[in-house]
Motif scaffolding. Structure first.
Motif, PDB file in Angstrom:
ATOM      1  N   GLN A  63      -2.752  -7.502  -5.712  1.00 31.01           N
ATOM      2  CA  GLN A  63      -3.933  -7.903  -6.203  1.00 31.01           C
ATOM      3  C   GLN A  63      -3.930  -9.390  -7.015  1.00 31.01           C
ATOM      4  OE1 GLN A  63      -5.371  -4.526  -8.431  1.00 31.01           O
ATOM      5  NE2 GLN A  63      -6.332  -3.480  -6.208  1.00 31.01           N
TER       6      GLN A  63
ATOM      7  N   GLN B 237       0.915  -1.295   0.229  1.00 28.10           N
ATOM      8  CA  GLN B 237      -0.090   0.049   0.052  1.00 28.10           C
ATOM      9  C   GLN B 237       0.824   1.301  -0.079  1.00 28.10           C
ATOM     10  OE1 GLN B 237      -3.983  -1.635   2.398  1.00 28.10           O
ATOM     11  NE2 GLN B 237      -2.677   0.032   3.319  1.00 28.10           N
TER      12      GLN B 237
ATOM     13  N   GLY C 183       2.569   2.009  -3.499  1.00 24.69           N
ATOM     14  CA  GLY C 183       1.517   2.924  -4.456  1.00 24.69           C
ATOM     15  C   GLY C 183       1.035   1.788  -5.569  1.00 24.69           C
ATOM     16  N   PRO C 184       0.357   2.285  -6.691  1.00 27.14           N
ATOM     17  CA  PRO C 184      -0.636   1.557  -7.284  1.00 27.14           C
ATOM     18  C   PRO C 184       0.041   0.233  -7.949  1.00 27.14           C
ATOM     19  CG  PRO C 184      -0.048   3.736  -8.331  1.00 27.14           C
ATOM     20  CD  PRO C 184       0.409   3.818  -6.839  1.00 27.14           C
TER      21      PRO C 184
ATOM     22  N   ILE D 186       0.364  -2.272  -5.433  1.00 28.69           N
ATOM     23  CA  ILE D 186      -0.803  -2.675  -4.904  1.00 28.69           C
ATOM     24  C   ILE D 186      -1.415  -3.615  -6.166  1.00 28.69           C
ATOM     25  CG2 ILE D 186      -3.242  -2.167  -4.683  1.00 28.69           C
ATOM     26  CD1 ILE D 186      -2.171   0.448  -3.332  1.00 28.69           C
ATOM     27  N   LYS D 187      -1.344  -3.558  -7.313  1.00 29.03           N
ATOM     28  CA  LYS D 187      -1.885  -4.206  -8.404  1.00 29.03           C
ATOM     29  C   LYS D 187      -0.969  -5.811  -8.367  1.00 29.03           C
ATOM     30  CE  LYS D 187      -4.037  -1.296 -11.460  1.00 29.03           C
ATOM     31  NZ  LYS D 187      -5.325  -1.689 -11.144  1.00 29.03           N
TER      32      LYS D 187
ATOM     33  N   ARG E  89      -7.462   8.951  -8.050  1.00 27.37           N
ATOM     34  CA  ARG E  89      -6.515   9.575  -7.159  1.00 27.37           C
ATOM     35  C   ARG E  89      -5.753  10.709  -7.424  1.00 27.37           C
ATOM     36  NH1 ARG E  89      -5.811   6.569  -2.331  1.00 27.37           N
ATOM     37  NH2 ARG E  89      -6.976   4.582  -2.091  1.00 27.37           N
TER      38      ARG E  89
ATOM     39  N   LEU F 210      -6.391  -5.860  -0.560  1.00 27.40           N
ATOM     40  CA  LEU F 210      -5.969  -4.933  -1.552  1.00 27.40           C
ATOM     41  C   LEU F 210      -7.082  -4.717  -2.514  1.00 27.40           C
ATOM     42  CD1 LEU F 210      -1.976  -5.832  -1.717  1.00 27.40           C
ATOM     43  CD2 LEU F 210      -3.190  -3.885  -0.596  1.00 27.40           C
TER      44      LEU F 210
ATOM     45  N   VAL G 114      -8.134  -0.345  -0.281  1.00 27.14           N
ATOM     46  CA  VAL G 114      -7.304   0.475  -0.263  1.00 27.14           C
ATOM     47  C   VAL G 114      -7.711   1.486   0.657  1.00 27.14           C
ATOM     48  CG1 VAL G 114      -5.627   1.546  -1.244  1.00 27.14           C
ATOM     49  CG2 VAL G 114      -6.298  -0.603  -2.142  1.00 27.14           C
TER      50      VAL G 114
ATOM     51  N   ALA H  93      -9.849   1.824  -4.278  1.00 26.65           N
ATOM     52  CA  ALA H  93      -8.878   0.764  -4.883  1.00 26.65           C
ATOM     53  C   ALA H  93      -7.400   1.615  -4.994  1.00 26.65           C
ATOM     54  CB  ALA H  93      -9.270   0.132  -6.031  1.00 26.65           C
ATOM     55  N   SER H  94      -6.557   0.763  -5.981  1.00 27.74           N
ATOM     56  CA  SER H  94      -5.524   1.470  -6.124  1.00 27.74           C
ATOM     57  C   SER H  94      -5.170   2.796  -6.923  1.00 27.74           C
ATOM     58  CB  SER H  94      -4.233   0.444  -6.693  1.00 27.74           C
ATOM     59  OG  SER H  94      -4.916  -0.012  -8.056  1.00 27.74           O
TER      60      SER H  94
END
Length: 531
Positions: free
Chosen positions: A75, A64, A67-68, A71-72, A156, A95, A99, A134-135
């Protein structure tokens, strides 16, 4: 770019130290020397208190913080419970849609900036507390002035600099790996990162996601397999998306699905059918099918229908890719490993000088154990490891254009494990692929292709005549050459040669027994040999 990557590396190191991710080396099946190398890290010798986080929570929080992109990655890992200990898999599952959200004030300000009006003017009701986060974005429930219940998705803020720095670091790692290792060059990591760069930036454009959702909804209009929410285009902007609100059960909420007596076997089989329909019928597939994006309708549990959201990442295949994949899969189903080996060589995925017999034997050794077993009894982790070893031995190249497809397959497999462990993926997919292959050479498909070719003939004839005219202009005083006088005959022979090539292509692909192949052959011979 390099300075940006250096800053990001320092950030990654701080996160590793903060959450003590180096402690995870003790639990991984790595060589002893690599596991012990953690004691050479300088921060290992600094005094620090005992962590209150378990290893799963530490890994989740670290991803987390990073960053995205990270995070992916988490996932994707969360769907592979066969590869992860339960405590880590349970933590990574958060995740998917839990998030931490960004402040509602930022969300409202961005929505109003994008729409050019206030929240009160755009919506009859707007919930400040986000439904999910989410991310890349988070969503808020709302109601339009016209009464429709909707969700508002907003990107975001400040993501681009973070993504740019992560990608800079990934590119450096990829280039260093290519220079240092022949195995890495075979995997073409720079091309893989380039593809991922395009994918992640596409996700930041919600108008692209809206268009993808509209296309997917149109592809499955009226289908009992899949429902895609309607897009409200009047309220969509590059950083804001407004779509129909859906009410369904998260696909991983097995208790609720069981309580409503959902047909889990049919649900799992329909998941496989949806995937193959998207890939082979439409050549347009949802490529981010982690459990946080998939729901199950509550209306007809005896005939369950999926609901798909978040179409930011989609993939497509060329007709050549579709045909190649279908033939490979069917050959696998029939255990025709020699054909699999030959297809790989013919396509250029392995060097042309590869010995077919050796490659066939290697594929048989890897794949034979997986057949005639339910999904729960197949260790895909071990299978992937052995396939990688085979790829390294025969210099097989990773195809970047299929990376999204491979990722989606992993997601489908992970969902299948959770929904119905007894699912036989192979017997579910084989009839669909065989039907698709038959339809490719059906009279209707052939007539459709022929119509497309005929539509090009007038244009081809015009181009041919223009070329003949231009070629003859410098020598206008010379008598017209015979080939110019017979321009139409040359055009017909050119078309005939094309028909012969089509027949030859079908023959090479094993369809010469079908009547369309003989029709193409006869027509081509007639046009080429006629006077």
């Amino acid at each position: 770019m390099k300075l940006l990557a250096a800053r990001r590396l320092l950030r990654i190191l701080r996160v590793v130290i903060r959450y003590r991710l180096d402690d995870l080396l003790l639990d991984l099946p790595l060589p002893v020397w690599l596991r012990l190398s953690r004691f050479l890290l300088p921060w290992r010798w600094l005094p620090r208190g005992k962590s209150e986080l378990n290893r799963g929570a530490a890994l989740r929080l670290a991803l987390q913080d990073l960053g995205p992109i990270f995070i992916k990655f988490g996932q994707l890992l969360s769907t592979r419970r066969d590869l992860l200990p339960p405590d880590i898999a349970d933590e990574l599952a958060f995740l998917q849609d839990q998030v931490p959200p960004f402040p509602a004030e930022q969300s409202i300000a961005l929505i109003e900036e994008q729409l050019g009006t206030s929240i009160a003017s755009a919506f009859a009701h707007f919930e400040v507390e986000p439904l999910a986060s989410a991310s890349v974005a988070q969503v808020h429930a709302a109601r339009l002035k016209t009464g429709e219940e909707v969700v508002v998705k907003v990107v975001r803020p400040g993501l681009r600099p973070i993504i740019r720095s992560d990608l800079a670091w990934l590119f450096i790692i990829a280039r260093v790996a290519e220079r240092a290792s022949a195995d890495a060059r075979r995997l073409r990591p720079v091309e893989v990162v380039q593809d991922y760069e395009k994918t992640i930036y596409d996700e930041l454009d919600l108008l692209r996601e809206a268009a993808n959702a509209s296309q997917l909804r149109r592809n499955f209009e009226g289908s009992e397999l899949l429902y895609v929410p309607q897009i409200h285009w009047d309220w969509c902007r590059p950083k804001v998306l407004v779509m129909e609100r859906i009410y369904g059960v998260p696909v991983t909420d097995l208790e609720v699905l069981a309580d409503q007596r959902t047909n889990m076997k049919l649900l799992a089989e329909r998941g496989v059918e949806i995937f193959f329909t998207q890939v082979f019928r439409d050549s347009f597939f949802h490529a981010d099918m982690h459990p946080g994006n998939i729901f199950v309708s509550t209306r007809t549990p005896w005939s369950p229908q999926y609901i798909a959201v978040d179409c930011g990442i989609v993939g497509s295949l060329t007709p050549e890719d579709q045909d190649y994949l279908a033939r490979n899969l069917l050959a696998f189903f029939k255990r025709d490993y020699r054909k699999v080996a030959q297809l790989h060589i013919d396509s250029g995925w392995v060097p042309a000088e590869t010995r077919v017999n050796d490659f066939e034997a290697a594929i048989r050794t890897v794949c034979e154990p997986i057949f005639e077993k339910p999904l729960k009894d197949i260790s895909f982790g071990q299978l992937l490891l052995r396939l990688f070893q085979t790829a390294r031995r025969f210099n097989m190249e990773v195809q970047p254009q299929l990376v999204l497809l491979q990722k989606t397959l992993l997601n489908i497999e992970g969902l299948g494990r959770q929904l119905y462990p007894e699912l036989d993926l192979w017997s579910t997919a084989q009839p669909y692929l065989e039907r698709w292959m038959r339809e490719r050479v059906s009279p209707r498909s052939l007539l459709s292709n022929l119509q497309s070719q005929v539509e090009q003939v007038p244009h081809l004839a015009t181009m041919t005549r223009d070329l003949l005219e231009r070629a003859s202009q410098p020598h206008a005083h010379d008598p017209a050459p015979p080939w110019r006088e017979r321009g139409d005959h040359w055009l017909l022979r050119l078309i005939g040669a094309g028909l012969l090539l089509g027949a030859a292509s079908l023959g090479l692909n094993g369809h010469m027994e079908a009547w369309p192949s003989w029709l193409l052959l006869a027509g081509g011979l007639y046009l080429v040999l006629r006077r």
